[in-house]
Design an enzyme around this catalytic site. Structure first.
Site, PDB file in Angstrom:
ATOM      1  N   ASP A  33       0.874  -1.169   0.000  1.00  0.00           N
ATOM      2  CA  ASP A  33       0.000   0.000   0.000  1.00  0.00           C
ATOM      3  C   ASP A  33       0.911   1.219   0.000  1.00  0.00           C
ATOM      4  O   ASP A  33       1.567   1.520   1.008  1.00  0.00           O
ATOM      5  CB  ASP A  33      -0.884  -0.003   1.241  1.00  0.00           C
ATOM      6  CG  ASP A  33      -1.867   1.164   1.273  1.00  0.00           C
ATOM      7  OD1 ASP A  33      -1.655   2.149   0.536  1.00  0.00           O
ATOM      8  OD2 ASP A  33      -2.837   1.102   2.059  1.00  0.00           O
ATOM      9  N   SER A  64      -0.153  12.817 -16.129  1.00  0.00           N
ATOM     10  CA  SER A  64      -1.386  12.835 -16.928  1.00  0.00           C
ATOM     11  C   SER A  64      -1.434  14.129 -17.722  1.00  0.00           C
ATOM     12  O   SER A  64      -0.954  15.170 -17.261  1.00  0.00           O
ATOM     13  CB  SER A  64      -2.620  12.751 -16.032  1.00  0.00           C
ATOM     14  OG  SER A  64      -3.804  13.003 -16.768  1.00  0.00           O
ATOM     15  N   TYR A  99      -8.057  15.498  -9.465  1.00  0.00           N
ATOM     16  CA  TYR A  99      -7.177  14.597 -10.209  1.00  0.00           C
ATOM     17  C   TYR A  99      -6.112  15.398 -10.949  1.00  0.00           C
ATOM     18  O   TYR A  99      -4.913  15.073 -10.888  1.00  0.00           O
ATOM     19  CB  TYR A  99      -7.995  13.757 -11.188  1.00  0.00           C
ATOM     20  CG  TYR A  99      -7.147  12.858 -12.053  1.00  0.00           C
ATOM     21  CD1 TYR A  99      -6.592  11.691 -11.531  1.00  0.00           C
ATOM     22  CD2 TYR A  99      -6.903  13.166 -13.388  1.00  0.00           C
ATOM     23  CE1 TYR A  99      -5.807  10.860 -12.319  1.00  0.00           C
ATOM     24  CE2 TYR A  99      -6.121  12.340 -14.182  1.00  0.00           C
ATOM     25  CZ  TYR A  99      -5.574  11.198 -13.647  1.00  0.00           C
ATOM     26  OH  TYR A  99      -4.797  10.380 -14.429  1.00  0.00           O
ATOM     27  N   LYS A 130      -1.953  15.281 -10.325  1.00  0.00           N
ATOM     28  CA  LYS A 130      -0.972  14.960 -11.354  1.00  0.00           C
ATOM     29  C   LYS A 130      -0.036  16.144 -11.624  1.00  0.00           C
ATOM     30  O   LYS A 130       1.149  15.958 -11.929  1.00  0.00           O
ATOM     31  CB  LYS A 130      -1.674  14.522 -12.640  1.00  0.00           C
ATOM     32  CG  LYS A 130      -2.378  13.173 -12.512  1.00  0.00           C
ATOM     33  CD  LYS A 130      -1.408  12.049 -12.168  1.00  0.00           C
ATOM     34  CE  LYS A 130      -2.073  10.683 -12.175  1.00  0.00           C
ATOM     35  NZ  LYS A 130      -1.122   9.584 -11.911  1.00  0.00           N
TER      36      LYS A 130
END
Length: 244
Positions: free
Chosen positions: A62, A142, A155, A159
């Site tokens: 993890d 991304s 998000y 990134k």
């Protein structure tokens, strides 16, 4: 082979882009360590690599827990004496959500996995690469960082932070012979993308198609191989023209 006998850790390597990268590195004769949580998926990748003559193992990890990340690095060093490649690929997406509707838990989960996990990984592996005087760190960013889409706010922020982290660390680690880069996929054919998002996003890609995981795997191979030995601090957009 381009990665013969190199020890490569791929976080989030049990599925999607990570799996494609793991299998590609395996074909290039790297020893592939898959760090992820889904046991069955991770072992499936290991078996796929071994069936093609490669070497691989799965270590459940993890990335949001520092002690698990430290344990991963220590285990690999104990078994193989070195780490040549560390690919920070573990990450999660988010559904299109208005900014005022993003909850604290959703925000924290995205930032923890996409940013904090990568930070823990770099922090744990850097001392070993420094001691070796070489190494390559690669992050999966991304195109959302440079060409954000409405509703993917947190998000995109995660990134963007990851790419900035990679660039900063590239400067810091360059004197030790360590290269740090990121690759930024456009929407890619994985389980993280639903059909509604896919059909909407493909219209914004000049080449008129979504990326495949193998596109990212081939780019990752270039960025960690000796063919890119003069490249560090770069974010390479693999986007079909999306960011032009």
């Amino acid at each position: 082979m381009k990665l013969k006998d190199r020890i490569a850790i791929i976080t989030g390597g049990a599925s999607g882009i990570g799996r494609a990268v793991a299998e590609r590195f395996g074909l290039e004769e790297a020893v592939v360590i898959i760090a992820d949580l889904p046991q069955a998926d991770g072992e499936s990748v290991v078996q796929s690599i071994k069936k093609k003559g490669g070497k691989a193992e799965f270590i459940p990890t993890d990335m949001t827990k520092r002690f698990e990340v430290d344990s991963l690095i220590q285990t690999v060093i104990k078994r193989y004496k070195k780490i040549d490649i560390f690919h920070n690929n573990a990450g999660i997406a988010m559904p299109v959500t208005d900014i005022e509707d993003v909850g604290e838990k959703e925000y924290q989960k995205i930032m923890d996995i996409n940013v904090k996990g990568a930070f823990y990984g770099i922090q744990a592996v850097a001392p070993h690469m420094k001691q070796a005087g070489e190494g390559v760190i690669l992050c999966t960013g991304s195109t959302s960082a440079s060409r954000p889409r409405a509703g993917l706010n947190i998000y995109a922020a995660s990134k963007g932070a990851l790419i900035a982290l990679a660039k900063s660390v590239a400067l810091e680690l360059a004197p030790f012979g360590i290269r740090v880069n990121s690759l930024s996929p456009v929407v890619t054919e994985t389980s993280m993308v639903d059909e509604e998002q896919r059909s909407k996003f493909v219209k914004t890609i000049p080449l008129g198609k979504v990326a495949q995981p193998t596109d990212m795997a081939n780019t990752a191979l270039f960025l960690v191989s000796d063919e890119s030995s003069m490249i560090t601090g770069v974010d390479l957009e693999v986007d079909g023209g999306r960011c032009i």
